[in-house]
Design an enzyme around this catalytic site. Structure first.
Site, PDB file in Angstrom:
ATOM      1  CB  VAL A   1      -0.975   0.029   1.208  1.00 14.85           C
ATOM      2  CG1 VAL A   1      -2.017  -1.070   1.080  1.00 14.85           C
ATOM      3  CG2 VAL A   1      -0.235  -0.070   2.526  1.00 14.85           C
ATOM      4  CB  SER A   2       0.510   4.460  -1.647  1.00 17.82           C
ATOM      5  OG  SER A   2       0.428   3.782  -2.877  1.00 17.82           O
TER       6      SER A   2
END
Length: 125
Positions: free
Chosen positions: A9-10
């Site tokens: 995930v970012s």
């Protein structure tokens, strides 16, 4: 021959839960799933580095989506090519693509370029 998973995930605010559940449903043992919470533009991804050092001939690396693995087209191609040279296939379960065949390898290259262009358009907005 082992199935290895990768999820990313970012940001720290985002959760890996859905990707992890999908990888486990695909039969990947929890100790063979590698994760990162880092922007795709970030080259420092320790989970990916551990995965790449662990993968060996005959293994299959599974990601839920194409854009979870590479930062851009060149990065994706380098990762996939490096694994391919070592006899490791890469599967993107959500995109139903695998490097196990020539057509899948070509499609991953094309779709990596499309994903990079899409990311650039999002950043422009």
């Amino acid at each position: 021959m082992a199935k290895l998973g990768y999820a990313r995930v970012s940001t720290n605010q985002q959760k890996l839960d859905i990707q992890l559940a999908t990888l486990k449903e695909l039969g990947i043992r929890e100790d063979r799933i590698f994760t990162d919470k880092a922007s795709g533009k970030n080259a420092d991804r320790p989970g990916l580095e551990r995965l790449l050092s662990r993968a060996e001939e005959g293994d299959e690396v599974i990601c839920t989506k194409l854009d979870r693995l590479g930062r851009n087209t060149l990065d994706m191609i380098q990762i996939v090519e490096g694994l391919h040279a070592r006899g490791v296939s890469v599967t993107f379960s959500g995109d139903n693509l695998s490097t196990a065949g020539d057509v899948g390898y070509m499609l991953i290259t094309i779709l990596s370029a499309v994903a990079q262009a899409e990311r650039a358009r999002i950043l422009e907005r």
